[in-house]
Design a protein around this motif. Structure first.
Motif, PDB file in Angstrom:
ATOM      1  N   LEU A  11       0.154   7.251  -3.839  1.00 12.99           N
ATOM      2  CA  LEU A  11       0.031   8.700  -4.000  1.00 12.99           C
ATOM      3  C   LEU A  11       1.143   9.450  -3.279  1.00 12.99           C
ATOM      4  N   ARG A  12       1.799   8.779  -2.329  1.00  8.88           N
ATOM      5  CA  ARG A  12       2.852   9.428  -1.551  1.00  8.88           C
ATOM      6  C   ARG A  12       4.021   8.466  -1.360  1.00  8.88           C
ATOM      7  N   HIS A  13       5.207   9.040  -1.181  1.00 11.59           N
ATOM      8  CA  HIS A  13       6.368   8.259  -0.790  1.00 11.59           C
ATOM      9  C   HIS A  13       6.275   7.931   0.697  1.00 11.59           C
ATOM     10  N   PRO A  14       6.928   6.854   1.148  1.00 11.49           N
ATOM     11  CA  PRO A  14       6.848   6.489   2.571  1.00 11.49           C
ATOM     12  C   PRO A  14       7.544   7.517   3.453  1.00 11.49           C
ATOM     13  N   THR A  15       7.007   7.691   4.645  1.00 11.78           N
ATOM     14  CA  THR A  15       7.623   8.576   5.642  1.00 11.78           C
ATOM     15  C   THR A  15       8.167   7.788   6.831  1.00 11.78           C
ATOM     16  N   ASP A  16       7.726   6.545   7.009  1.00 11.01           N
ATOM     17  CA  ASP A  16       8.241   5.715   8.097  1.00 11.01           C
ATOM     18  C   ASP A  16       9.649   5.224   7.762  1.00 11.01           C
ATOM     19  N   THR A  17      10.499   5.214   8.746  1.00  6.87           N
ATOM     20  CA  THR A  17      11.873   4.755   8.534  1.00  6.87           C
ATOM     21  C   THR A  17      12.023   3.247   8.711  1.00  6.87           C
ATOM     22  N   LYS A  18      11.029   2.613   9.321  1.00 11.27           N
ATOM     23  CA  LYS A  18      11.072   1.160   9.528  1.00 11.27           C
ATOM     24  C   LYS A  18      10.067   0.482   8.604  1.00 11.27           C
ATOM     25  N   ARG A  19      10.219  -0.835   8.493  1.00 11.16           N
ATOM     26  CA  ARG A  19       9.266  -1.646   7.750  1.00 11.16           C
ATOM     27  C   ARG A  19       8.945  -2.894   8.551  1.00 11.16           C
ATOM     28  N   HIS A  20       7.719  -3.399   8.374  1.00  7.34           N
ATOM     29  CA  HIS A  20       7.347  -4.664   8.983  1.00  7.34           C
ATOM     30  C   HIS A  20       7.846  -5.815   8.101  1.00  7.34           C
ATOM     31  N   PRO A  21       7.995  -7.013   8.650  1.00 10.24           N
ATOM     32  CA  PRO A  21       8.408  -8.160   7.824  1.00 10.24           C
ATOM     33  C   PRO A  21       7.508  -8.382   6.619  1.00 10.24           C
ATOM     34  N   VAL A  22       6.210  -8.120   6.768  1.00 14.05           N
ATOM     35  CA  VAL A  22       5.292  -8.351   5.657  1.00 14.05           C
ATOM     36  C   VAL A  22       5.661  -7.498   4.449  1.00 14.05           C
ATOM     37  N   HIS A  23       6.187  -6.306   4.670  1.00 15.09           N
ATOM     38  CA  HIS A  23       6.547  -5.443   3.548  1.00 15.09           C
ATOM     39  C   HIS A  23       7.699  -6.033   2.736  1.00 15.09           C
ATOM     40  N   HIS A  24       8.593  -6.735   3.399  1.00 17.39           N
ATOM     41  CA  HIS A  24       9.727  -7.329   2.695  1.00 17.39           C
ATOM     42  C   HIS A  24       9.304  -8.534   1.853  1.00 17.39           C
ATOM     43  N   GLU A  25       8.156  -9.112   2.178  1.00 22.19           N
ATOM     44  CA  GLU A  25       7.682 -10.277   1.431  1.00 22.19           C
ATOM     45  C   GLU A  25       6.874  -9.891   0.201  1.00 22.19           C
ATOM     46  N   ILE A  26       6.411  -8.663   0.156  1.00 17.69           N
ATOM     47  CA  ILE A  26       5.630  -8.197  -0.992  1.00 17.69           C
ATOM     48  C   ILE A  26       6.595  -7.840  -2.121  1.00 17.69           C
ATOM     49  N   THR A  27       6.429  -8.482  -3.263  1.00 16.70           N
ATOM     50  CA  THR A  27       7.355  -8.286  -4.380  1.00 16.70           C
ATOM     51  C   THR A  27       6.751  -7.485  -5.525  1.00 16.70           C
ATOM     52  N   ALA A  28       5.488  -7.097  -5.417  1.00 19.20           N
ATOM     53  CA  ALA A  28       4.848  -6.331  -6.489  1.00 19.20           C
ATOM     54  C   ALA A  28       5.569  -5.002  -6.693  1.00 19.20           C
ATOM     55  N   PRO A  29       5.736  -4.567  -7.933  1.00 13.96           N
ATOM     56  CA  PRO A  29       6.379  -3.275  -8.186  1.00 13.96           C
ATOM     57  C   PRO A  29       5.515  -2.125  -7.660  1.00 13.96           C
ATOM     58  N   VAL A  30       6.177  -1.028  -7.274  1.00 18.42           N
ATOM     59  CA  VAL A  30       5.483   0.145  -6.747  1.00 18.42           C
ATOM     60  C   VAL A  30       5.773   1.343  -7.637  1.00 18.42           C
ATOM     61  N   ASN A  31       4.713   2.019  -8.071  1.00 17.36           N
ATOM     62  CA  ASN A  31       4.851   3.249  -8.845  1.00 17.36           C
ATOM     63  C   ASN A  31       4.411   4.410  -7.962  1.00 17.36           C
TER      64      ASN A  31
END
Length: 409
Positions: A40-60
């Protein structure tokens, strides 16, 4: 395994404060489920955790505000109004709108139109994380598409949503999972159908939180050059009780030497810094802001005591079982917190931590002093906490029930 994609509806993605959601998504991905993330919203955090880089599902990313993407919203509505369940979804929304006449309710319906229009044709299920706002978009969009849907409820969404809305969503969904027994009991009391709510604790990926390779310190606060290290991780919001903590720190005896580190952002951060200055504590406080998971893990391992004196906020908002408490315990770190919501489901007073009634700075100061001056007791509590997390809060085990539910229909 059933064919078809599962759409996971999120309030925002990715979010540093919601590692438990990211970990669940990754585990579903590892299990072979095809996923589509809808935010529902775009990200506001400037950093990401390693787990986010492993998730490959597309985001709408849906239009956050109608005025910003009018053409896309209008196009989505034109497609949605031809879907077989559009009229039913519109009637559900209009009934909700009569009881909640807010711009937010308007936005959620049109976000649902866009989601229903843009979801892949092979979508077979909608799964909303947080039963309030994302839950509304999930419900409306699923009805439009004629698809089954379910929710994961957590904390604020349970305790600040009106009973009528929770009840109707629980009854319409195939099932709802939540992460504390207290939350599960409350939701179950509002559901008309049996077995509507399941308890699924948030587990940790223990490979990301391995057993620390160093022994706990023997710091006891007697050495001004090697003070006891206190840590809090959690957004600066009312329900975390961090103002109570600062007032408790101001009550500690002068011969007890300590430092406090806070990790996270939040709307009350400037207020906390001002309070620390007012109390004369500024030289012993360190505010690190939002940090990546690797830095948070390092802070757990460098600290002697994790402190989060949670409370019920004025609007009823409260934590469930804060994931940071589970993380801290996984690193052999004893916890001082409050006996509210799901916290006592992990922390047993005197065994793996200390529980102090919220909004009581003198009692909290006493608990902090007690733990600071007794390294052997701290070490025993920390070991008990780590043992409990590693036996009962492994994400690899907790995901099994969710997989079973998502494959059942």
């Amino acid at each position: 395994m059933k064919q078809g994609r599962i759409a996971v509806i999120l309030k925002g993605y990715p979010r540093l404060s919601e590692t438990f959601i990211a970990q669940e998504i990754l585990n579903l991905q590892k299990a072979g489920l095809p996923l589509e993330l809808v935010s529902l919203r775009h990200p506001t955090d400037t950093k990401r955790h390693p787990v986010h880089h492993e998730i490959t599902a597309p985001v709408n990313y849906l239009p956050e505000y109608i005025k910003d993407e009018r053409a896309r919203v209008f196009s989505g509505w034109k497609i949605a109004r031809k879907l077989p369940g559009y009229k039913k979804a519109r009637n559900v929304w209009l009934r909700d709108l009569t009881r909640d006449r807010t711009p937010n309710r308007m936005r959620r319906f049109f976000q649902a139109c866009v989601a229903a229009a843009e979801l892949p044709q092979d979508t077979r299920w909608l799964y909303g994380h947080f039963i309030h706002t994302p839950g509304s978009v999930t419900r409306y969009a699923a009805i439009m598409r004629g698809l089954p849907f379910s929710f994961s409820a957590h904390a604020k969404d349970i305790w600040t949503s009106p009973d009528w809305e929770l009840s109707e969503k629980l009854n319409d969904a195939r099932w709802t999972v939540t992460c504390t027994k207290g939350g599960a009991d409350h939701l179950a009391s509002l559901a008309e159908k049996g077995n509507a709510v399941r308890l699924v604790y948030h587990g940790l990926d223990l490979e990301r939180f391995p057993v620390p390779d160093s022994e706990p310190s023997n710091r006891d606060g007697s050495d001004p050059y090697n003070p006891i290290r206190l840590l809090s991780v959690g957004r600066a919001v009312e329900k975390k009780g961090l103002d109570t903590l600062l007032r408790a720190l101001a009550l500690l005896p002068e011969d007890l030497h300590w430092r406090w580190i806070h990790i996270a952002g939040g709307p009350l951060l400037s207020d906390l810094k001002a309070l620390g200055q007012e109390l004369g504590l500024s030289d012993r406080l360190e505010f690190l802001g939002s940090q990546a998971q690797s830095r948070v893990l390092q802070a757990y391992r460098e600290s002697d005591l994790f402190v989060l004196p949670c409370r019920i906020a004025a609007d009823g908002d409260r934590d469930g079982l804060p994931n940071v408490i589970v993380e801290a315990q996984s690193q052999r770190l004893p916890v001082v917190s409050s006996p509210i919501s799901g916290i006592p489901e992990l922390i047993a007073h005197g065994k793996n931590g200390l529980l102090v009634e919220p909004d009581n700075p003198p009692a909290l100061a006493l608990a902090l002093e007690q733990a600071a001056r007794d390294p052997s007791a701290r070490q025993a509590m920390g070991q008990a906490g780590m043992d409990r997390v590693r036996s009962d809060f492994d994400a690899a085990n907790e995901i099994d029930l969710l997989l079973e539910l998502l494959q059942a229909d």
